[in-house]
Design a protein around this motif. Structure first.
Motif, short mmCIF file in Angstrom:
data_model
loop_
_atom_site.label_atom_id
_atom_site.label_comp_id
_atom_site.label_asym_id
_atom_site.label_seq_id
_atom_site.Cartn_x
_atom_site.Cartn_y
_atom_site.Cartn_z
N TYR A 90 34.83 -2.89 7.68
CA TYR A 90 35.92 -1.56 7.54
C TYR A 90 36.96 -2.17 7.20
N ILE A 91 37.40 -3.32 7.23
CA ILE A 91 38.76 -3.92 6.86
C ILE A 91 38.58 -4.09 5.38
N TYR A 92 37.44 -4.56 5.00
CA TYR A 92 37.48 -4.95 3.42
C TYR A 92 37.67 -3.36 2.39
N LYS A 93 37.02 -2.48 3.44
CA LYS A 93 36.78 -1.42 2.61
C LYS A 93 38.22 -0.50 2.52
N GLN A 94 39.21 -0.90 3.48
CA GLN A 94 40.53 -0.46 3.54
C GLN A 94 41.52 -1.04 2.30
N GLY A 95 40.51 -2.07 1.48
CA GLY A 95 41.45 -2.66 0.55
C GLY A 95 42.50 -3.96 0.97
N ALA A 96 42.05 -4.54 2.30
CA ALA A 96 42.77 -5.68 2.46
C ALA A 96 42.73 -6.86 1.57
N GLU A 97 43.68 -7.45 1.27
CA GLU A 97 43.62 -8.54 0.23
C GLU A 97 43.13 -9.80 0.92
N ASN A 98 43.66 -10.17 2.25
CA ASN A 98 43.20 -11.33 3.07
C ASN A 98 42.28 -10.70 3.96
N TYR A 99 41.11 -10.56 3.39
CA TYR A 99 40.03 -9.73 4.51
C TYR A 99 39.37 -10.68 5.23
N LEU A 100 38.59 -10.23 5.91
CA LEU A 100 37.81 -11.02 7.13
C LEU A 100 36.29 -11.49 6.56
N VAL A 101 35.84 -12.63 6.85
CA VAL A 101 34.97 -13.14 6.42
C VAL A 101 33.95 -13.65 7.36
N ASN A 102 32.68 -13.38 7.54
CA ASN A 102 31.56 -13.92 8.41
C ASN A 102 31.37 -15.19 7.94
N PHE A 103 31.34 -16.32 9.04
CA PHE A 103 30.75 -17.47 8.87
C PHE A 103 29.74 -18.11 9.34
N ALA A 104 29.47 -17.58 10.65
CA ALA A 104 28.40 -18.19 11.50
C ALA A 104 27.93 -16.86 12.45
N GLN A 105 26.46 -16.91 12.62
CA GLN A 105 26.00 -15.96 13.64
C GLN A 105 25.89 -16.54 14.81
N LEU A 106 26.04 -15.89 15.96
CA LEU A 106 26.00 -16.29 17.20
C LEU A 106 24.47 -15.57 17.86
N THR A 107 24.48 -14.38 17.82
CA THR A 107 23.55 -13.38 18.39
C THR A 107 22.69 -13.01 17.25
N ASN A 108 21.47 -12.75 17.84
CA ASN A 108 20.28 -12.34 16.82
C ASN A 108 19.73 -11.05 17.33
N ARG A 109 20.15 -10.20 18.53
CA ARG A 109 19.76 -9.10 18.79
C ARG A 109 21.04 -8.22 19.62
N VAL A 213 19.61 -8.23 14.51
CA VAL A 213 20.42 -7.97 14.07
C VAL A 213 21.81 -8.69 14.24
N PRO A 214 22.54 -9.08 13.35
CA PRO A 214 23.73 -9.74 13.60
C PRO A 214 24.86 -9.27 14.63
N TYR A 215 24.42 -9.23 15.64
CA TYR A 215 25.30 -8.50 16.64
C TYR A 215 26.84 -8.87 16.76
N THR A 216 26.70 -10.17 16.84
CA THR A 216 28.19 -11.12 16.85
C THR A 216 28.33 -12.20 16.08
N VAL A 217 29.20 -12.23 15.56
CA VAL A 217 29.32 -13.22 14.35
C VAL A 217 30.88 -13.88 14.48
N TYR A 218 30.83 -15.01 14.22
CA TYR A 218 32.38 -15.93 13.98
C TYR A 218 32.90 -15.46 12.64
#
Length: 330
Positions: A90-109, A213-218
């Motif tokens: 959502y934030i990336y689609k809004q055109g944010a320059e310092n957007y948020l990046v996923n780097f570690a998955q915690l939950t698998n379902r 699904v990557p339900y929650t991610v760091y």
């Protein structure tokens, strides 16, 4: 006099040692979207000292909402957030320059469950047709997964089944207990608590009913990751060690280890929740968020009508740290 001097000197040395130890730990502000047993490996990392082993002083806060957790990240109120990956899209689609990046998955379902007002050992999703489900807010992960599962079973949301979506998820259990709806979608420990009170009965797991699904991610800000790669690596190492620990220890051991994070939860209830989550392979076995899983999550978001097209995996997901953790930690 000498004894007093020795005692005072000892206390001073202990204080200085403790202060020096505290100073060498790197402070990291972690914000979790909610406080839930759903995040067992995270609490394992805290209570087994995995963050301290990595020389991190992780301060945990709870946002109580995906929008609030995202805001905390964007405004630099925290460094890392545990939240759904759809937020980064959502934030990336809004055109944010310092957007948020996923780097570690915690939950698998997905972590929610469907409860009925009476036991239904032969439940099928066809049983919700013509009924009312107390669901969650539109565009949120729980609601999107619920709608995805319903459609996979030929049930059209708001046509074949009415879904109440105007309640805060913290109010769902109370609303159902008060007589609202035929079914309710709940997270743990609310689901097990209603079962113990004989108010509701789990008839289906949304996690087991849907694909992984990557339900929650760091997640962290793009610039924070670029400027603090060592911190991100250390944090990911600790989470991976916790993931490995969870899948190599008993339910009793897991329950005892996380009990301090849920002091008001009955140990037997905590045990049943951990057991239910463990049996459905809820937690990711490693922190690597793959393209296949991320794209599948985007398919769910698109079908929910929240997203028009997919965002680039290569931009919003950084697997460098997760892959290195898996390679280093045996």
């Amino acid at each position: 006099m000498n004894r007093l001097f020795v005692f005072t000197l000892t206390i001073l040395l202990l204080f200085m040692t403790g202060a020096a130890y505290a100073e060498e730990l790197i402070k990291v502000r972690l914000c979790e979207v909610v406080h839930s047993i759903f995040y067992v490996p995270q609490y394992i990392a805290f209570n087994l000292g995995y963050f301290e082993d990595e020389k991190l002083n992780v301060e945990l806060s709870t946002a109580w909402g995906g929008d609030k957790a995202a805001t905390a990240l964007i405004t630099n109120a925290c460094d890392i957030a545990l939240i759904g990956p759809e937020t980064t899209i959502y934030i990336y689609k809004q055109g944010a320059e310092n957007y948020l990046v996923n780097f570690a998955q915690l939950t698998n379902r997905a972590g929610s469950f469907l409860l009925a007002r009476k036991p239904m050992p032969d439940f099928t999703w066809e049983d919700v047709r013509g009924k009312v489900i107390v669901g969650n807010r539109p565009g949120g992960a729980p609601q999107m997964v619920l709608e995805w599962v319903l459609k996979r079973h030929g049930i059209i949301p708001q046509k074949d089944v009415k879904i109440i979506t105007n309640l805060d998820f913290t109010a769902n259990a109370g609303a159902f207990s008060g007589g609202l709806g035929d079914f309710v979608q709940l997270f743990e420990p609310s689901a097990s608590r209603l079962e113990s009170e004989k108010v509701g009965y789990v008839v289906a797991s949304l996690g087991a009913s849907a694909d992984p699904v990557p339900y929650t991610v760091y997640i962290a800000r793009k610039k924070y990751i670029e400027e603090n790669p060592e911190i991100i690596q250390k944090f990911t190492n600790a989470i991976y060690r916790a993931q490995k620990w969870v899948y190599s220890h008993s339910i009793d051991e897991i329950t005892n280890t996380i009990q301090s994070f849920f002091p008001d939860t009955d140990p037997e209830l905590l045990y049943s929740v951990v057991k239910r989550y463990l049996e459905q392979d809820t937690w990711a076995h490693n922190p690597i968020l793959t393209k296949e899983v991320f794209d599948h999550w985007q398919d769910i978001v698109i079908e929910a009508g929240v997203l028009d097209e997919k965002a680039p995996y290569e931009v919003l997901v950084n697997t460098i740290f997760a892959k290195k953790a898996v390679e280093m930690i045996q």
